[in-house]
Design a protein around this motif. Structure first.
Motif, PDB file in Angstrom:
ATOM      1  N   LEU A   1       0.819  -1.216   0.000  1.00 19.72           N
ATOM      2  CA  LEU A   1       0.000   0.000   0.000  1.00 19.72           C
ATOM      3  C   LEU A   1       0.853   1.267   0.000  1.00 19.72           C
ATOM      4  O   LEU A   1       0.358   2.348  -0.341  1.00 19.72           O
ATOM      5  N   ARG A   2       2.115   1.138   0.366  1.00 19.84           N
ATOM      6  CA  ARG A   2       3.004   2.302   0.337  1.00 19.84           C
ATOM      7  C   ARG A   2       3.096   2.906  -1.064  1.00 19.84           C
ATOM      8  O   ARG A   2       3.402   4.085  -1.209  1.00 19.84           O
ATOM      9  N   LEU A   3       2.823   2.089  -2.072  1.00 23.98           N
ATOM     10  CA  LEU A   3       2.904   2.575  -3.445  1.00 23.98           C
ATOM     11  C   LEU A   3       1.793   3.564  -3.775  1.00 23.98           C
ATOM     12  O   LEU A   3       1.972   4.436  -4.630  1.00 23.98           O
ATOM     13  N   VAL A   4       0.643   3.418  -3.110  1.00 22.69           N
ATOM     14  CA  VAL A   4      -0.493   4.289  -3.432  1.00 22.69           C
ATOM     15  C   VAL A   4      -0.646   5.441  -2.448  1.00 22.69           C
ATOM     16  O   VAL A   4      -1.385   6.394  -2.724  1.00 22.69           O
ATOM     17  N   VAL A   5       0.029   5.349  -1.297  1.00 23.32           N
ATOM     18  CA  VAL A   5      -0.136   6.378  -0.267  1.00 23.32           C
ATOM     19  C   VAL A   5       0.209   7.779  -0.768  1.00 23.32           C
ATOM     20  O   VAL A   5      -0.559   8.730  -0.535  1.00 23.32           O
ATOM     21  N   PRO A   6       1.343   7.994  -1.455  1.00 26.35           N
ATOM     22  CA  PRO A   6       1.651   9.366  -1.889  1.00 26.35           C
ATOM     23  C   PRO A   6       0.565   9.974  -2.771  1.00 26.35           C
ATOM     24  O   PRO A   6       0.201  11.144  -2.593  1.00 26.35           O
ATOM     25  N   SER A   7       0.018   9.186  -3.697  1.00 25.60           N
ATOM     26  CA  SER A   7      -1.028   9.714  -4.581  1.00 25.60           C
ATOM     27  C   SER A   7      -2.306  10.003  -3.815  1.00 25.60           C
ATOM     28  O   SER A   7      -2.937  11.054  -4.000  1.00 25.60           O
ATOM     29  N   LEU A   8      -2.696   9.075  -2.925  1.00 23.62           N
ATOM     30  CA  LEU A   8      -3.912   9.267  -2.143  1.00 23.62           C
ATOM     31  C   LEU A   8      -3.783  10.493  -1.248  1.00 23.62           C
ATOM     32  O   LEU A   8      -4.698  11.325  -1.168  1.00 23.62           O
ATOM     33  N   ASN A   9      -2.653  10.617  -0.558  1.00 23.13           N
ATOM     34  CA  ASN A   9      -2.467  11.738   0.365  1.00 23.13           C
ATOM     35  C   ASN A   9      -2.389  13.066  -0.371  1.00 23.13           C
ATOM     36  O   ASN A   9      -2.893  14.084   0.115  1.00 23.13           O
ATOM     37  N   THR A  10      -1.746  13.074  -1.524  1.00 20.82           N
ATOM     38  CA  THR A  10      -1.672  14.314  -2.308  1.00 20.82           C
ATOM     39  C   THR A  10      -3.051  14.740  -2.753  1.00 20.82           C
ATOM     40  O   THR A  10      -3.407  15.931  -2.687  1.00 20.82           O
ATOM     41  N   LEU A  11      -3.868  13.787  -3.194  1.00 23.05           N
ATOM     42  CA  LEU A  11      -5.233  14.114  -3.597  1.00 23.05           C
ATOM     43  C   LEU A  11      -6.025  14.646  -2.407  1.00 23.05           C
ATOM     44  O   LEU A  11      -6.755  15.640  -2.526  1.00 23.05           O
ATOM     45  N   ALA A  12      -5.876  14.004  -1.249  1.00 20.78           N
ATOM     46  CA  ALA A  12      -6.576  14.467  -0.051  1.00 20.78           C
ATOM     47  C   ALA A  12      -6.137  15.869   0.327  1.00 20.78           C
ATOM     48  O   ALA A  12      -6.963  16.719   0.698  1.00 20.78           O
ATOM     49  N   PHE A  13      -4.839  16.123   0.245  1.00 17.39           N
ATOM     50  CA  PHE A  13      -4.315  17.436   0.602  1.00 17.39           C
ATOM     51  C   PHE A  13      -4.844  18.511  -0.344  1.00 17.39           C
ATOM     52  O   PHE A  13      -5.272  19.584   0.086  1.00 17.39           O
ATOM     53  N   MET A  14      -4.832  18.222  -1.649  1.00 19.18           N
ATOM     54  CA  MET A  14      -5.282  19.213  -2.617  1.00 19.18           C
ATOM     55  C   MET A  14      -6.801  19.394  -2.596  1.00 19.18           C
ATOM     56  O   MET A  14      -7.320  20.372  -3.140  1.00 19.18           O
ATOM     57  N   ALA A  15      -7.511  18.463  -1.969  1.00 18.09           N
ATOM     58  CA  ALA A  15      -8.961  18.610  -1.816  1.00 18.09           C
ATOM     59  C   ALA A  15      -9.330  19.541  -0.666  1.00 18.09           C
ATOM     60  O   ALA A  15     -10.511  19.867  -0.489  1.00 18.09           O
ATOM     61  N   LEU A  16      -8.345  19.954   0.120  1.00 16.37           N
ATOM     62  CA  LEU A  16      -8.615  20.906   1.200  1.00 16.37           C
ATOM     63  C   LEU A  16      -9.170  22.215   0.643  1.00 16.37           C
ATOM     64  O   LEU A  16      -8.914  22.570  -0.516  1.00 16.37           O
ATOM     65  N   PRO A  17      -9.897  22.967   1.455  1.00 16.43           N
ATOM     66  CA  PRO A  17     -10.328  24.300   1.015  1.00 16.43           C
ATOM     67  C   PRO A  17      -9.128  25.157   0.649  1.00 16.43           C
ATOM     68  O   PRO A  17      -8.027  24.995   1.211  1.00 16.43           O
ATOM     69  N   ARG A  18      -9.318  26.073  -0.255  1.00 18.55           N
ATOM     70  CA  ARG A  18      -8.215  26.930  -0.708  1.00 18.55           C
ATOM     71  C   ARG A  18      -7.572  27.657   0.469  1.00 18.55           C
ATOM     72  O   ARG A  18      -6.344  27.767   0.553  1.00 18.55           O
ATOM     73  N   TRP A  19      -8.379  28.142   1.410  1.00 18.58           N
ATOM     74  CA  TRP A  19      -7.826  28.877   2.551  1.00 18.58           C
ATOM     75  C   TRP A  19      -6.948  27.969   3.415  1.00 18.58           C
ATOM     76  O   TRP A  19      -5.959  28.423   3.992  1.00 18.58           O
ATOM     77  N   ALA A  20      -7.299  26.682   3.498  1.00 14.93           N
ATOM     78  CA  ALA A  20      -6.490  25.761   4.293  1.00 14.93           C
ATOM     79  C   ALA A  20      -5.162  25.482   3.605  1.00 14.93           C
ATOM     80  O   ALA A  20      -4.109  25.415   4.261  1.00 14.93           O
ATOM     81  N   ARG A  21      -5.181  25.334   2.301  1.00 15.68           N
ATOM     82  CA  ARG A  21      -3.927  25.111   1.580  1.00 15.68           C
ATOM     83  C   ARG A  21      -3.002  26.317   1.724  1.00 15.68           C
ATOM     84  O   ARG A  21      -1.774  26.170   1.791  1.00 15.68           O
ATOM     85  N   ARG A  22      -3.581  27.506   1.766  1.00 19.46           N
ATOM     86  CA  ARG A  22      -2.761  28.703   1.958  1.00 19.46           C
ATOM     87  C   ARG A  22      -2.068  28.675   3.316  1.00 19.46           C
ATOM     88  O   ARG A  22      -0.912  29.099   3.442  1.00 19.46           O
ATOM     89  N   ILE A  23      -2.760  28.204   4.357  1.00 20.36           N
ATOM     90  CA  ILE A  23      -2.145  28.120   5.679  1.00 20.36           C
ATOM     91  C   ILE A  23      -0.962  27.157   5.642  1.00 20.36           C
ATOM     92  O   ILE A  23       0.073  27.392   6.279  1.00 20.36           O
ATOM     93  N   PHE A  24      -1.088  26.094   4.886  1.00 22.44           N
ATOM     94  CA  PHE A  24       0.014  25.153   4.718  1.00 22.44           C
ATOM     95  C   PHE A  24       1.122  25.718   3.837  1.00 22.44           C
ATOM     96  O   PHE A  24       2.200  25.133   3.736  1.00 22.44           O
ATOM     97  N   GLY A  25       0.861  26.861   3.191  1.00 25.58           N
ATOM     98  CA  GLY A  25       1.870  27.476   2.339  1.00 25.58           C
ATOM     99  C   GLY A  25       1.968  26.871   0.960  1.00 25.58           C
ATOM    100  O   GLY A  25       3.011  26.987   0.298  1.00 25.58           O
ATOM    101  N   VAL A  26       0.893  26.231   0.497  1.00 26.51           N
ATOM    102  CA  VAL A  26       0.893  25.583  -0.816  1.00 26.51           C
ATOM    103  C   VAL A  26       0.172  26.477  -1.817  1.00 26.51           C
ATOM    104  O   VAL A  26      -1.001  26.814  -1.624  1.00 26.51           O
ATOM    105  N   PRO A  27       0.836  26.877  -2.895  1.00 25.12           N
ATOM    106  CA  PRO A  27       0.187  27.722  -3.903  1.00 25.12           C
ATOM    107  C   PRO A  27      -0.902  26.955  -4.648  1.00 25.12           C
ATOM    108  O   PRO A  27      -0.831  25.732  -4.794  1.00 25.12           O
ATOM    109  N   THR A  28      -1.908  27.680  -5.096  1.00 23.74           N
ATOM    110  CA  THR A  28      -3.029  27.076  -5.803  1.00 23.74           C
ATOM    111  C   THR A  28      -3.113  27.638  -7.213  1.00 23.74           C
ATOM    112  O   THR A  28      -3.108  28.849  -7.409  1.00 23.74           O
ATOM    113  N   LEU A  29      -3.201  26.753  -8.190  1.00 23.56           N
ATOM    114  CA  LEU A  29      -3.362  27.155  -9.576  1.00 23.56           C
ATOM    115  C   LEU A  29      -4.843  27.323  -9.906  1.00 23.56           C
ATOM    116  O   LEU A  29      -5.706  26.738  -9.231  1.00 23.56           O
ATOM    117  N   PRO A  30      -5.165  28.081 -10.942  1.00 21.17           N
ATOM    118  CA  PRO A  30      -6.580  28.251 -11.313  1.00 21.17           C
ATOM    119  C   PRO A  30      -7.276  26.934 -11.643  1.00 21.17           C
ATOM    120  O   PRO A  30      -8.491  26.822 -11.508  1.00 21.17           O
TER     121      PRO A  30
END
Length: 264
Positions: free
Chosen positions: A204-233
Motif C-alpha cells: 500500500l506504500r505505493l499508493v499512499v503518496p497519490s492518495l495523500n496528495t489528492l486528499a491534501f489538494m482537496a482541502l479548502p483553498r484557505w487551508a492550503r494557503r495556511i500550509f503554504g501551498v500555492p493554488t493554480l486556477p
C-alpha cells in the motif's frame, strides 16, 4: 412478526450509509486529518496523548479510529452508545498543554470536540459531492444534517453541530483566526506520507503518496494557503476530476465491512 432490526443512528435509507459505503471516502478521511491539524490546540492535545505519533503503536491506533467510525455509522444504537461512552471516558481523563496560552486543557473541551467533528464532516461531504456520490447541494445539506446524530455520540450537543454546508462555512470563517501551522501539524503531515503499515500491507506504500496528495489538494483553498501551498486556477477542477476517477476505479471492489448488527 419479527422485531424490526436496529439499524442504529442512520439506517439503510440514510444518505450517511450511501456516502460511507464508498471506498473513495478514504480520501475524505485523510483530508479530515489534514484539516483538523490546523487548529494547534487540538493538534497539540493529540500529539501529547495519542499513539498516532508513535510508529510502534500508530497502526493499531488508526484501526481503532476507523472501527469507531464504522460502529458509529453502521452499528446498532447500543453499539454506537457504547463506543461513544468509551471515547468520552478516555478523553475525560486526558489533558494537553497549550504554549500559546500557557494553559492546561481537557481533551474533551467542547470547542475541540466541535472542531474535530466539523473537520471530519466537511471532508466527507466535500469529497462525496465532488466525487459524484451526492448528486445535489440538497443531498449534501441532508448529509450534514444527519451528521448531528454522530456529533451527539462524542458529547456535542446536536444544536451546536452544523446542519448544512452553509453552517459549516460560517463555522470555519469564525475559526480561521485561531488556525495556523504548528510544528506538530508539520510532523503529522510528514508522517502521513510514510505510514507504519504492517508487513502484509507494505504494498500500500505505493499508493499512499497519490492518495495523500489528492486528499491534501482537496482541502479548502484557505487551508492550503495556511500550509503554504500555492493554488493554480485549475486546481479545483483537477481535484474534482481525480475524485470522480478514483470513485469509478474503486466501484468494483467489495464494499467496506460493517458491524454485524448493521447487516441488512
Amino acid at each position: 412478526m419479527a422485531a424490526r432490526k436496529d439499524h442504529g443512528l442512520f439506517g439503510p435509507g440514510s444518505i450517511t450509509w450511501r456516502v460511507h459505503g464508498e471506498h473513495v471516502m478514504w480520501v475524505a478521511g485523510v483530508r479530515a486529518l489534514y484539516l483538523q491539524s490546523l487548529y494547534p490546540r487540538v493538534m497539540r492535545g493529540t500529539f501529547q496523548n495519542s499513539a498516532l505519533f508513535d510508529r510502534k503503536k500508530a497502526w493499531a491506533r488508526f484501526l481503532r479510529t476507523t472501527d469507531f467510525v464504522a460502529v458509529r455509522t453502521y452499528g446498532s444504537k447500543a453499539q454506537a452508545k457504547e463506543a461513544g461512552e468509551r471515547v468520552r471516558a478516555i478523553h475525560a481523563g486526558l489533558t494537553g498543554y497549550d504554549p500559546d496560552t500557557d494553559e492546561t486543557f481537557r481533551l474533551d473541551e467542547p470547542e475541540g470536540l466541535l472542531w474535530v467533528h466539523c473537520g471530519e464532516i466537511d471532508s466527507y461531504v466535500d469529497v462525496a459531492r465532488r466525487a459524484g456520490i451526492l448528486s445535489s447541494d440538497e443531498e449534501a445539506d441532508a448529509y450534514v444534517a444527519e451528521s448531528r446524530r454522530a456529533a451527539e455520540v462524542v458529547g456535542i450537543r446536536r444544536a451546536d453541530a452544523p446542519a448544512s454546508r452553509a453552517d459549516l462555512a460560517d463555522y470555519f470563517a469564525m475559526m480561521r483566526p485561531k488556525l495556523y501551522l504548528c510544528d506538530e501539524a508539520r510532523q503529522g503531515v510528514l508522517n502521513s506520507f510514510n505510514p507504519p503499515f504492517p508487513v502484509r500491507l507494505a504494498p500500500l506504500r505505493l499508493v499512499v503518496p497519490s492518495l495523500n496528495t489528492l486528499a491534501f489538494m482537496a482541502l479548502p483553498r484557505w487551508a492550503r494557503r495556511i500550509f503554504g501551498v500555492p493554488t493554480l486556477p485549475t486546481t479545483e477542477l483537477s481535484v474534482t476530476l481525480s475524485l470522480r476517477a478514483a470513485r469509478q476505479a474503486t466501484s468494483l471492489l467489495p464494499p467496506p465491512p460493517r458491524p454485524a448488527a448493521a447487516a441488512v
